[in-house]
Design an enzyme around this catalytic site. Structure first.
Site, PDB file in Angstrom:
ATOM      1  N   CYS A 579       0.847  -1.207   0.000  1.00  6.22           N
ATOM      2  CA  CYS A 579       0.000   0.000   0.000  1.00  6.22           C
ATOM      3  C   CYS A 579       0.885   1.260   0.000  1.00  6.22           C
ATOM      4  O   CYS A 579       1.680   1.471   0.921  1.00  6.22           O
ATOM      5  CB  CYS A 579      -0.906  -0.054   1.233  1.00  6.22           C
ATOM      6  SG  CYS A 579      -1.440   1.533   1.871  1.00  6.22           S
ATOM      7  N   CYS A 582       0.653   3.579   2.932  1.00  5.52           N
ATOM      8  CA  CYS A 582       1.287   2.957   4.103  1.00  5.52           C
ATOM      9  C   CYS A 582       2.793   3.193   4.080  1.00  5.52           C
ATOM     10  O   CYS A 582       3.405   3.481   5.114  1.00  5.52           O
ATOM     11  CB  CYS A 582       1.010   1.453   4.123  1.00  5.52           C
ATOM     12  SG  CYS A 582      -0.746   1.021   4.195  1.00  5.52           S
TER      13      CYS A 582
END
Length: 799
Positions: A579, A582
């Site tokens: 991600c 992230c």
């Protein structure tokens, strides 16, 4: 004659035969570490020899296209990176057979005008920023256009000027045809433009473009370190702390012959830090002149350090009007580098491994190439290091062991073993700066393939920077990497691997771009993906070795969070490695944990939902990253608050977390300020701020932590200057945020006394407050004792 022509033809034929088999570096005849200037210079030399306009060979056009493609690839950072990693196949469609090239006259007259001049540094945007704007050196730069006639007219003068200024100030050139944005940012609107850059700013030259007038301009804008010596100040200067332990150079004005202003200024700048320079007018100060010269008719005398009183000095047989001649003569008298051999280098290395100093700066040269007189200055500019040189024409194996193929090359051999190679410019100033910084960074060293079996051991901790010397981001990161090694210190090694030298090693670790940094922690690899600054690099290592963030998994989640006590607060990030948000949050999350590390009851954690999918499903995690606070006053993991904001920066997340913590900051009204701050003996720390002030908002979380950490030392308050304008005006507050420490009323001290705190860093605020409180206490006790003594004396007088 026929044999000479045949020989020339065979050489040319062999070159073209090689074109099809050699790589691009071999085509241009350069090393894999060559910078853009060396690439341009090599291409220009070949273009003038092999251009189809001058070559009648039937395949001259095709061969020149291949040569042009090699230049086009290696001059471009992204193309060069792909080529270094994958060869020509890695370029794909980014470069095919280039169908266009310039005429032979273009390469002769307009291409790389100053690349072949060793005294002029051709600068691009990256080099301009690091070498000019971010350095303490003095630069004189010619902004030119290759199509500008006046620029070509100035070129011979600029070359002569650069030769005269060698070793005094740095002379550069910027091709505004290629660096258009750089020239626009520097306010260049016409060519040529000559600009002097000093620590005080930049000054544009607007006079006639002849050498003498330009030198006069420079002398008027440079500090003159030459001292006018006369009978009244002679003893003062020779005994001054600032002139001790340095040689003295005295220039004597005889009759009306004195060095011109330009000569004395340029000489002073060139020898600054190496020798004290005194100018004595023998027509006005005959006693000083006689004291130094005796019966000699010397124009210039040189006295070695600490020998002014005991020596008659060395007479320099040079004129007083040529600063270059005088400077060279002085440099010949200064101690030069020590010649090193394979045996002496081995002994030196053994001493350094045993921490027997000092460190050494070593010049690798070849048959005198690079062993310039100018480098003698290093002995004085870096006095804490020893200076030696190795002749690679003699010590071939030594130079091969250091992978030296470019001359001159400088290496700093460090205490504790290990060494570091200098990849920047080889000016004396650049080398001296590198030597000072590299010798201090004892845990940073150059690594080779032979070092890696040891790095992969279970008990090793090595942070490795894989780079290429021609890569601008790599060169910008190297000093930051060095700073990070000093921030970490201890037993963690910071190593560098030159991928242009150790290609197989870099391929083994799947290095696909430069710079790539990997932390080998107990043989486990952690690749760094944060910002290229020292603080971020050091934080990355800290987070692995001494993590501020707890890693939660199915084995410890229930034990740590499921059994959470009411006096604990947890902030948890649920993420997935693939991600992108992230990955962006990763350095922020680590920084947050460090920022709140003083709260003993507050814990930061993370859960990798790719590895812990069952755990994340049980927690109903549906998107990444998900951030939850398990607050104070709750037990277990059932009660939590989810972060719903879109911004995940340090300031925003810090404010959100701080709101869930108890506050130790008291919001003050004017009435409370007068009654509590100004009328009590308790010291107060006050923050004057405004909710519309960005720096105030950023400071808020740190200030709350200051209040928490100083709760037993001082009361902490805050005044809103938007709401209480008159109060802030009465206290003389003119800018925000403003932090002030009030010491409290005391019968022995002035009331309302305060001191401003001129820092916004949490730990610095705390340390400053503690020091000032101790000072207040000492001052109060001292005045109390004086007051009691005066009272006792008064009673005694009455009796």
């Amino acid at each position: 004659m026929r044999s000479l022509l045949l020989w020339s033809f065979l050489i040319q034929l062999s070159f073209f035969n090689v074109l099809g088999g050699e790589d691009f570096y071999q085509l241009l005849g350069i090393s894999r570490t060559a910078d853009n200037r060396e690439i341009r210079k090599a291409f220009k030399q070949l273009a003038l020899k092999l251009h189809p306009d001058k070559n009648d060979a039937p395949d001259a056009h095709d061969k020149f296209l291949e040569l042009n493609k090699a230049y086009d690839t290696l001059k471009d950072e992204q193309k060069r990176k792909k080529y270094d990693l994958y060869g020509e196949e890695g370029l794909g469609s980014s470069t095919g057979s280039q169908s266009k090239y310039q005429s032979w006259s273009y390469y002769r007259d307009d291409f790389g005008i100053y690349d072949d001049d060793p005294n002029i540094i051709t600068l691009d945007s990256q080099q301009f920023q690091s070498s000019v704007m971010e350095s303490h050196d003095i630069w004189f730069i010619n902004f030119y256009s290759p199509r500008c006639g006046h620029c070509h007219d100035l070129a011979p003068t600029w070359r002569k000027l650069a030769k005269v200024l060698r070793g005094v100030i740095r002379v550069g050139a910027v091709n505004c045809g290629e660096e258009r944005w750089l020239c626009q940012r520097q306010g260049i609107h016409g060519y040529p433009s000559l600009v002097l850059y000093t620590l005080q700013g930049s000054v544009k030259y607007n006079g006639n473009r002849n050498k003498q007038e330009i030198l006069t301009f420079l002398a008027s804008h440079l500090d003159d370190p030459v001292i006018d010596i006369w009978e009244g100040n002679f003893n003062k200067w020779i005994n001054s702390e600032s002139t001790k332990n340095k040689p003295w150079l005295f220039i004597f004005c005889l009759q009306e012959e004195c060095p011109p202003r330009e000569t004395r200024t340029l000489l002073g700048v060139s020898l600054q830090g190496l020798a004290n320079i005194g100018l004595v007018d023998c027509n006005q100060d005959k006693m000083v002149c006689s004291r130094l010269r005796g019966t000699r008719e010397a124009n210039i005398l040189f006295f070695k350090e600490n020998e002014l009183e005991s020596s008659t000095g060395i007479e320099l047989d040079v004129g007083i009007s040529d600063h270059l001649e005088i400077s060279r003569a002085v440099l010949h008298l200064l101690p030069g580098p020590t010649e090193l051999t394979a045996k002496s280098l081995q002994e030196l290395s053994l001493h350094l491994e045993e921490d027997i100093g000092p460190a050494w700066i070593i010049l690798f040269t070849k048959q005198g190439e690079g062993k310039l007189l100018e480098y003698s200055k290093l002995t004085y500019l870096v006095p804490r290091l020893k200076f030696g040189y190795i002749d690679c024409a003699i010590e071939i194996q030594v130079c091969r062991s250091y992978f030296v193929d470019k001359f001159p090359t400088f290496v700093v051999a460090k205490l504790g073993g290990g060494y570091e190679v200098h990849y920047g410019r080889n000016s004396v100033q650049d080398v001296a700066t590198f030597a000072r910084l590299a010798s201090q960074a004892r845990t940073m060293r150059t690594l080779t393939a032979e070092d890696f079996p040891e790095i992969l051991q279970d008990n090793s901790h090595v942070f490795v920077d894989f780079f290429a010397p021609w890569c601008p981001p790599c060169m910008k990161m190297l000093p930051e990497f060095r700073k990070a090694s000093n921030l970490i210190g201890g037993s963690i090694i910071f190593g560098t691997v030159d991928c242009t030298v150790h290609r197989q090693l870099c391929n083994k670790y799947n290095i696909r771009g430069y710079p790539t940094t990997i932390f080998f922690n107990n043989s486990k690899e952690h690749e760094y993906s944060g910002h290229h600054n020292s603080e971020s690099l050091a934080s990355f290592v800290h987070d692995i070795v001494r993590p501020a963030v707890v890693t939660l998994d199915s084995n410890n989640f229930d034990r740590l969070l499921g059994d959470k006590k009411e006096n604990e607060m947890w902030v948890v990030e649920f993420y997935a490695p693939w991600c992108a948000p992230c990955r962006q949050l990763q350095p922020v999350w680590s920084q947050l944990a460090r920022n709140f590390d003083k709260y003993q009851h507050l814990k930061f954690a993370k859960v990798n939902c790719e590895e812990e999918s069952t755990l994340c499903r049980s927690q109903h995690i549906n998107s990444y990253p998900t951030i939850r606070i398990f607050p104070l006053g709750s037990q277990g993991s059932q009660n939590y608050v989810v972060y719903t904001g879109n911004q995940r920066d340090i300031t925003t997340l810090s404010q959100w977390i701080q709101q869930k913590l108890p506050s130790y900051v008291i919001n003050l009204t004017p009435n409370a300020f007068d009654n509590q701050v100004l009328s009590t003996v308790t010291p107060w720390l006050i923050l004057y701020s405004s909710p519309r002030c960005g720096p105030c908002v950023e400071l808020e979380p740190a200030y709350h932590q200051v209040a928490y950490l100083l709760t037993d030392r001082v009361k902490v308050g805050k005044v809103s200057c938007d709401r209480y304008v008159e109060l802030c005006r009465r206290e003389g507050i003119t800018s925000y945020p403003h932090i002030r420490l009030y010491r409290g009323s005391d019968q022995y001290l002035e009331k309302h006394f305060y001191q401003d705190i001129n820092t916004r860093e949490r730990d610095e605020i705390i340390q400053t407050v503690k020091l000032k409180l101790e000072h207040f206490k000492t001052e109060a006790e001292s005045k109390k004792n004086i007051g009691e003594e005066e009272s006792h004396n008064s009673v005694h007088d009455e009796l």
